[in-house]
Every structure is written in structure tokens, then in C-alpha cells.
Design a protein around this motif. Structure first.
Motif, PDB file in Angstrom:
ATOM      1  N   GLY A   9      -2.127   7.404   3.625  1.00 42.95           N
ATOM      2  CA  GLY A   9      -2.897   6.437   3.976  1.00 42.95           C
ATOM      3  C   GLY A   9      -4.654   6.171   3.559  1.00 42.95           C
ATOM      4  N   ALA A  10      -4.863   5.540   3.406  1.00 42.12           N
ATOM      5  CA  ALA A  10      -5.581   5.347   1.977  1.00 42.12           C
ATOM      6  C   ALA A  10      -7.011   4.186   2.881  1.00 42.12           C
ATOM      7  CB  ALA A  10      -5.761   4.212   0.792  1.00 42.12           C
ATOM      8  N   GLY A  11      -7.395   4.716   4.047  1.00 47.78           N
ATOM      9  CA  GLY A  11      -8.286   3.917   5.014  1.00 47.78           C
ATOM     10  C   GLY A  11      -9.606   4.874   4.813  1.00 47.78           C
ATOM     11  N   THR A  32       0.024   5.038  -0.705  1.00 50.52           N
ATOM     12  CA  THR A  32      -0.384   3.948   0.879  1.00 50.52           C
ATOM     13  C   THR A  32       0.626   2.638   0.512  1.00 50.52           C
ATOM     14  OG1 THR A  32      -2.521   1.948   1.070  1.00 50.52           O
ATOM     15  CG2 THR A  32      -1.790   2.831  -1.768  1.00 50.52           C
ATOM     16  N   SER A  33       0.436   2.190   1.579  1.00 55.83           N
ATOM     17  CA  SER A  33       1.890   0.934   1.324  1.00 55.83           C
ATOM     18  C   SER A  33       1.125   0.009   0.702  1.00 55.83           C
ATOM     19  CB  SER A  33       2.468   0.437   2.084  1.00 55.83           C
ATOM     20  OG  SER A  33       0.606   0.194   3.647  1.00 55.83           O
ATOM     21  N   ASN A  34      -0.567   0.049  -0.084  1.00 57.65           N
ATOM     22  CA  ASN A  34      -0.300  -1.781  -0.598  1.00 57.65           C
ATOM     23  C   ASN A  34      -2.274  -0.850  -0.558  1.00 57.65           C
ATOM     24  OD1 ASN A  34      -1.100  -4.062  -0.907  1.00 57.65           O
ATOM     25  ND2 ASN A  34      -1.289  -4.698   0.301  1.00 57.65           N
ATOM     26  N   ILE A  35      -1.713  -0.480  -2.330  1.00 55.31           N
ATOM     27  CA  ILE A  35      -2.832  -0.241  -3.251  1.00 55.31           C
ATOM     28  C   ILE A  35      -3.898  -1.571  -3.160  1.00 55.31           C
ATOM     29  CG2 ILE A  35      -3.651  -0.248  -5.804  1.00 55.31           C
ATOM     30  CD1 ILE A  35      -0.775   1.619  -5.961  1.00 55.31           C
ATOM     31  N   GLU A  36      -3.778  -2.419  -2.905  1.00 55.87           N
ATOM     32  CA  GLU A  36      -4.621  -3.123  -3.479  1.00 55.87           C
ATOM     33  C   GLU A  36      -5.317  -3.991  -1.441  1.00 55.87           C
ATOM     34  OE1 GLU A  36      -5.095  -5.525  -5.322  1.00 55.87           O
ATOM     35  OE2 GLU A  36      -3.458  -5.190  -6.658  1.00 55.87           O
ATOM     36  N   ASN A  37      -5.380  -2.718  -0.572  1.00 55.57           N
ATOM     37  CA  ASN A  37      -5.837  -2.705   0.884  1.00 55.57           C
ATOM     38  C   ASN A  37      -6.119  -1.186   0.614  1.00 55.57           C
ATOM     39  OD1 ASN A  37      -4.952  -5.345   1.998  1.00 55.57           O
ATOM     40  ND2 ASN A  37      -3.573  -4.489   2.806  1.00 55.57           N
ATOM     41  N   LEU A  38      -7.388  -1.025   0.054  1.00 56.42           N
ATOM     42  CA  LEU A  38      -7.613   0.537  -0.719  1.00 56.42           C
ATOM     43  C   LEU A  38      -9.545   0.449   0.126  1.00 56.42           C
ATOM     44  CD1 LEU A  38      -6.699   2.212  -3.460  1.00 56.42           C
ATOM     45  CD2 LEU A  38      -6.987   3.621  -2.150  1.00 56.42           C
ATOM     46  N   GLY A  39      -9.400   0.727   0.822  1.00 55.09           N
ATOM     47  CA  GLY A  39     -10.720   0.704   1.748  1.00 55.09           C
ATOM     48  C   GLY A  39     -11.069  -0.326   1.919  1.00 55.09           C
ATOM     49  N   LEU A  40     -10.247  -0.905   2.315  1.00 59.47           N
ATOM     50  CA  LEU A  40     -10.469  -2.168   3.067  1.00 59.47           C
ATOM     51  C   LEU A  40     -11.483  -2.095   4.818  1.00 59.47           C
ATOM     52  CD1 LEU A  40      -9.297  -5.968   3.268  1.00 59.47           C
ATOM     53  CD2 LEU A  40      -7.823  -4.614   4.512  1.00 59.47           C
ATOM     54  N   GLN A 118       1.832   3.541  -4.549  1.00 56.04           N
ATOM     55  CA  GLN A 118       2.409   2.492  -3.385  1.00 56.04           C
ATOM     56  C   GLN A 118       3.738   2.869  -3.116  1.00 56.04           C
ATOM     57  OE1 GLN A 118       0.875  -1.520  -3.861  1.00 56.04           O
ATOM     58  NE2 GLN A 118       2.832  -1.955  -4.116  1.00 56.04           N
ATOM     59  N   ASN A 119       3.779   3.534  -1.400  1.00 57.50           N
ATOM     60  CA  ASN A 119       5.033   4.036  -1.151  1.00 57.50           C
ATOM     61  C   ASN A 119       5.211   3.882   0.781  1.00 57.50           C
ATOM     62  OD1 ASN A 119       7.764   4.312  -1.469  1.00 57.50           O
ATOM     63  ND2 ASN A 119       7.308   5.467  -3.069  1.00 57.50           N
ATOM     64  N   ASP A 120       6.208   3.891   0.718  1.00 58.33           N
ATOM     65  CA  ASP A 120       6.081   4.072   1.994  1.00 58.33           C
ATOM     66  C   ASP A 120       6.912   5.983   2.454  1.00 58.33           C
ATOM     67  OD1 ASP A 120       5.074   1.910   2.797  1.00 58.33           O
ATOM     68  OD2 ASP A 120       6.946   0.350   2.791  1.00 58.33           O
ATOM     69  N   ILE A 121       6.185   5.802   3.284  1.00 59.46           N
ATOM     70  CA  ILE A 121       7.146   7.625   4.195  1.00 59.46           C
ATOM     71  C   ILE A 121       7.860   7.487   5.157  1.00 59.46           C
ATOM     72  CG2 ILE A 121       6.340   9.600   4.819  1.00 59.46           C
ATOM     73  CD1 ILE A 121       5.923   9.405   1.628  1.00 59.46           C
ATOM     74  N   VAL A 122       8.566   7.873   5.084  1.00 62.53           N
ATOM     75  CA  VAL A 122      10.284   7.650   6.042  1.00 62.53           C
ATOM     76  C   VAL A 122      10.199   9.053   6.682  1.00 62.53           C
ATOM     77  CG1 VAL A 122      11.041   5.921   4.741  1.00 62.53           C
ATOM     78  CG2 VAL A 122      11.598   7.754   4.170  1.00 62.53           C
ATOM     79  N   LYS A 123       9.965   9.728   6.095  1.00 57.93           N
ATOM     80  CA  LYS A 123      10.122  11.562   6.770  1.00 57.93           C
ATOM     81  C   LYS A 123       9.643  12.155   6.193  1.00 57.93           C
ATOM     82  CE  LYS A 123      15.070  12.152   7.131  1.00 57.93           C
ATOM     83  NZ  LYS A 123      16.126  12.110   6.623  1.00 57.93           N
ATOM     84  N   ILE A 124       9.468  13.524   7.155  1.00 63.45           N
ATOM     85  CA  ILE A 124       8.945  14.648   6.988  1.00 63.45           C
ATOM     86  C   ILE A 124       9.684  15.733   7.222  1.00 63.45           C
ATOM     87  CG2 ILE A 124       6.600  16.171   6.451  1.00 63.45           C
ATOM     88  CD1 ILE A 124       5.293  13.347   7.027  1.00 63.45           C
TER      89      ILE A 124
END
Length: 500
Positions: A9-11, A32-40, A118-124
Motif C-alpha cells: 500500500g502506498a497511501g 502498490t496496485s497503481n504507481i500513478e496514485n502514489l501519495g494521492l 506495481q502489483n496485487d498481493i493475493v496470498k500471505i
């Protein structure tokens, strides 16, 4: 490759977490799922406020970046509670969304020891002392300590009237980690928050509108000293609008029974305000510009989950903005959060001590509360990965300590927000004395550079010098110089005992 720290997460929470951890150790990554939204800025384009500005000053001393970015992107500033005592004086900024996000991106790309993915996490999965994190491409990363800062993106739904969409923000997909939390027996529940419509600034009628001018005050940090005075405006609802909302209140997602969770008490939707306070003839609406070159005006105080058609009618019933167009519609969002009572003071899970949680996943609301948690989880995850003792903030010396103690001991039933009234010794916890409270702690933790440590110590020295110069009695001067030296050396000498 084994990573020391990975942040999901990149909030605001994730950004502070990765920056603080990168100062202590290497091999750190943010996903993060979208680098463009870093710090949005997801909702309100503002930073600070009552209690929140105290958090920002503490984050500054702890080596955070939210203060510098806010100063850079500031377009309007106010000092709140100015007529009251200094302990409750608070700064509040309006910031330019684009400048804010771009400045964070610039800092990120200049920081060489942070890996961005930039990626989505599905399992830990836990594997011995490590954690294996799988992404949607079935690749995995091995990490010593994981920080989860997923905000409102876990099993989240967006509500606009009768319509329901899946998403963490509008047009952004959500993801599920709730199943993992259930497997490890962590209690999860739901909270909600909302956002108002944004209208076009070019169609506002400015006659007889209340104007809010910027105050000429100091910044959070001394990095940027630009005078930026973009006007804000204040409007009020009227009886005609209130009656219209009352007639259509059952068409709201809140009153249709689709949302079964609590939202922020101090930021309710307009239909909620009219329902709870039916005798109020008018409610405040703040018109806040979203940037220098943006046409959007944020209608603070008009948060709603009513349908598109009703939102358009609401705008037409307010005189000064009746000819304006809605650029983005308002909506409510319901999301999963974790009961924070499962955490230690260092923000790691009690029975899985290499997983840290911070931000809205812990049931808080606001950028500042998330950033404060992020910097603590980043410090502790990095220190733990190189076998150093973790830091547990205390209530007596910081608002961050109050925030974390409230979360882990009391839990949350509604989104948690910090206030100065939550501090028992708020006369001591002021914005202007944060140097004395946290400077040595920050330097000892390894997150404050020598250059900044010397800079802040010079400020402290000048403060004491000015105090001493007021008094002409030499014996008095000698007494105070001696006292200052004793306090500083004693505090630094016993820092291990009283801070950790």
C-alpha cells in the motif's frame, strides 16, 4: 533475495513507513496496485487541523516527509484556535493535489534504496521466521517483516443511491485480505466513509459569498516559505434544500439499509446531518479549491451517498453554485478493518510479531493519523529486521503515543480521529515544543540525520539563549544554563530506560 521490510500500500501510511524503514536498513520494497496514485489525496485536499497538526510536527522530528510535501503544495493556510491557548493552536492547509502527488513521486524516484513494484498481493504464508508474499502472477517475495497499509481497499464497496460498485476508490479495484485475517483468528469488521461532489469553479456566482483568506503564518517545517493565498469560500444550506433532502432521504444508501457500519462522527454526510439535527435551518459548506490549475472545487460538508440526479438537484438549490456542473459525484465507501486491540504498542500483531498494520486498516480516519502510524511501523519493522529494540511511543510525550494507546487498548467502534482533548497533559504537548520532547529519541532511533539534529539543537539553544537574555542577573543566567545542561544530558543518558 530476502527483503528486510516490504510495505503493501502506498497511501500516506505506506509512504511514511517505507521512508522511515529505508533510513534504518536496506532491502526495502513498497508494493502498490497503481504507481500513478502514489501519495494521492483520496478525499479532502487539506492537511492538518486540530490535533492533526500536532501529529505532523511530531512526524517531522521523526524524519517524516508529510510536513515538507504539505509546505511545498500549500495554496491556503489557516491557524485554528488562535484566540485560545498555545497548546491547542493548530495549522490547517489547503494543498494542490497535483503538486502534492508529484513531489512525493519525485522524492521516491530519487531515493535509491527503495524498490517500487506495481502489483496485487493475493496470498500471505508464514515460512519459519519469514513471510512469503504471493502476487497475482504467482511470483513471490521472501521478507522478514511485512507492513500492511491497505487503507479502504479491503473488501470495499462504493454506494451511490441504490447502486453498489466494488472498489477501493471510484474506478479503482479493491482486493481481499480478510480471508487471511480470518485464518489467523484476527477479528475484522466494517466501517464507512464518504466524499462530496466536486463542482466546476468557473460557474460559481461570487456576489454575497463569504470569503476565507489565507493567514500569513509559519509553515510546518522551514523548508518552503512561499506566500500562497488562494481564496476559499463558505456557503450555507437553506430551508428549501433541507426540505428537499428530507423528502429524498430514503433514497440514500444510508437509509436504504445497504450500509450497516458507522462513519466518521465529525464528518457526517449531509443527509445524516439533516436527519440528526432537523431543527437546524442551515449547515456550513466550505468551497475548497483543489489546486492552482484545477477547475474542481471540493464541497466540504456536503458529503453524500444520494443518487446522481438528486446530487444535481442539490447543487441547483444553492444560489451561488446553482449554475455550476458536477465534475465528480459524491459517494460513500464501506470497507473492512482489523480490530487494533490485537496489536502491540509497536503496531505489530501480538501473536505474529513480524506483521505490522498501520493506517485506516486499524480503524482510523485522516491522512495525518495514517502517516503517524506508518512512521512508527516503519521504524519498528526496520529495527526488528536488524535485531534492534523496537520503539513504543508514550502518551506523556507525544500525540502519536496517545493515538496508538487509544487504538490498542480501547479499540474502535467508529473511525478514530485525534483531538487535543484526548491528551491529559495537553499543556505540555504543544506544537512549538516538539523539539524538546522527541529530538533525542529520533536521533537515537537512527531516523534523523546529523545535519538535522544539529539544526534542531541550534534552534533549542537559541530559545534558551533568548530566555536567559531577558534576565540581567548573572547568577540567574548561570542557574538556567546549568539546569539546561543537566536536563539534556540526563534525558539522553536515560533514554533507553524511559523510552523503550
Amino acid at each position: 533475495m530476502i527483503f528486510n521490510v516490504i510495505v503493501i500500500g502506498a497511501g500516506h501510511s505506506g509512504i511514511e513507513a517505507i521512508f522511515s524503514s529505508s533510513k534504518i536498513c536496506n532491502n526495502v520494497k513498497i508494493i502498490t496496485s497503481n504507481i500513478e496514485n502514489l501519495g494521492l489525496l483520496s478525499c479532502n485536499p487539506s492537511i492538518g487541523g486540530i490535533g492533526k497538526s500536532h501529529l505532523i510536527k511530531e512526524i517531522e522530528i521523526l524524519g517524516g516527509i508529510i510536513n515538507d510535501v504539505s509546505d511545498y503544495a500549500k495554496i491556503h493556510s489557516k491557524i485554528l484556535n488562535y484566540k485560545k491557548g498555545e497548546s491547542v493552536h493548530s495549522l490547517r492547509y489547503q494543498v494542490d493535489r497535483i503538486l502534492y502527488k508529484n513531489f512525493i513521486l519525485k522524492i521516491f524516484f530519487l531515493k535509491k534504496n527503495i524498490i517500487i513494484e506495481q502489483n496485487d498481493i493475493v496470498k500471505i504464508i508464514r515460512y519459519k521466521k519469514y513471510l512469503i508474499i504471493y502476487n497475482k502472477f504467482k511470483n513471490f517475495n521472501l521478507v522478514k517483516n511485512l507492513i500492511i497499509c491497505t487503507g479502504t481497499f479491503i473488501n470495499s464497496k462504493i454506494f451511490i443511491g441504490k447502486k453498489i460498485f466494488l472498489g477501493g476508490r471510484y474506478n479503482e479495484k479493491n482486493f481481499s485480505l480478510t480471508n487471511y485475517f480470518n485464518i489467523i483468528n484476527i477479528f475484522t469488521s466494517k466501517l464507512k466513509t464518504g466524499t462530496p461532489p466536486r463542482i466546476d469553479i468557473n460557474y460559481i456566482y461570487h456576489n454575497n459569498i463569504e470569503i476565507q483568506y489565507s493567514d500569513y503564518i509559519n509553515n510546518f517545517s522551514k523548508s518552503f516559505n512561499f506566500n500562497k493565498n488562494i481564496k476559499c469560500f463558505i456557503l450555507y444550506t437553506n430551508n428549501k434544500l433541507n426540505n428537499y433532502i428530507k423528502k429524498n432521504i430514503k433514497k440514500s444508501s444510508l437509509f436504504l439499509g445497504k450500509i450497516n457500519s458507522l462513519g466518521p462522527r465529525y464528518c457526517p454526510s449531509i443527509e445524516d446531518k439533516i436527519y440528526k439535527f432537523p431543527k437546524n435551518n442551515k449547515h456550513q459548506i466550505f468551497l475548497e479549491p483543489e489546486g492552482y490549475y484545477s477547475r474542481e472545487i471540493y464541497l466540504n460538508g456536503l458529503s453524500t451517498s444520494l443518487s446522481y440526479k438528486i446530487q444535481k438537484s442539490i447543487i441547483k438549490k444553492i444560489f451561488n453554485i446553482k449554475k455550476s456542473f458536477i465534475i465528480r459525484f459524491g459517494y460513500n465507501i464501506q470497507y473492512d478493518f482489523v480490530d487494533p486491540r490485537c496489536l502491540n504498542n509497536s503496531l505489530n500483531i501480538k501473536f505474529i510479531n513480524n506483521i505490522f498494520l498501520s493506517g485506516q486498516i486499524n480503524g482510523t480516519t485522516g491522512y495525518e493519523e495514517a502517516a503517524a502510524q506508518g512512521i512508527i511501523s516503519g521504524i519498528n519493522a526496520a529495527r526488528k529486521s536488524i535485531n534492534l529494540k523496537m520503539w513504543k511511543p508514550k502518551k506523556w510525550n507525544s500525540y502519536i503515543g496517545i493515538l496508538i494507546n487509544d487504538l490498542i487498548k480501547k479499540g474502535v467502534q467508529e473511525p478514530y480521529r485525534i483531538f487535543t482533548s484526548k491528551a491529559k497533559n495537553k499543556l505540555f504537548l504543544r506544537m512549538d515544543n516538539v523539539f524538546f520532547r522527541l529530538l533525542n529519541v529520533s536521533y537515537y532511533l537512527g531516523i534523523l540525520s546529523k545535519m538535522k539534529f544539529i539544526y534542531y539543537n541550534n534552534i533549542i539553544f537559541n530559545i534558551y539563549k533568548n530566555i536567559i537574555n531577558i534576565k540581567k542577573n548573572k547568577s540567574f543566567e548561570f542557574f538556567y544554563i546549568f539546569k539546561v545542561i543537566i536536563i539534556i544530558t540526563k534525558y539522553y543518558g536515560y533514554i533507553k530506560k524511559y523510552v523503550f
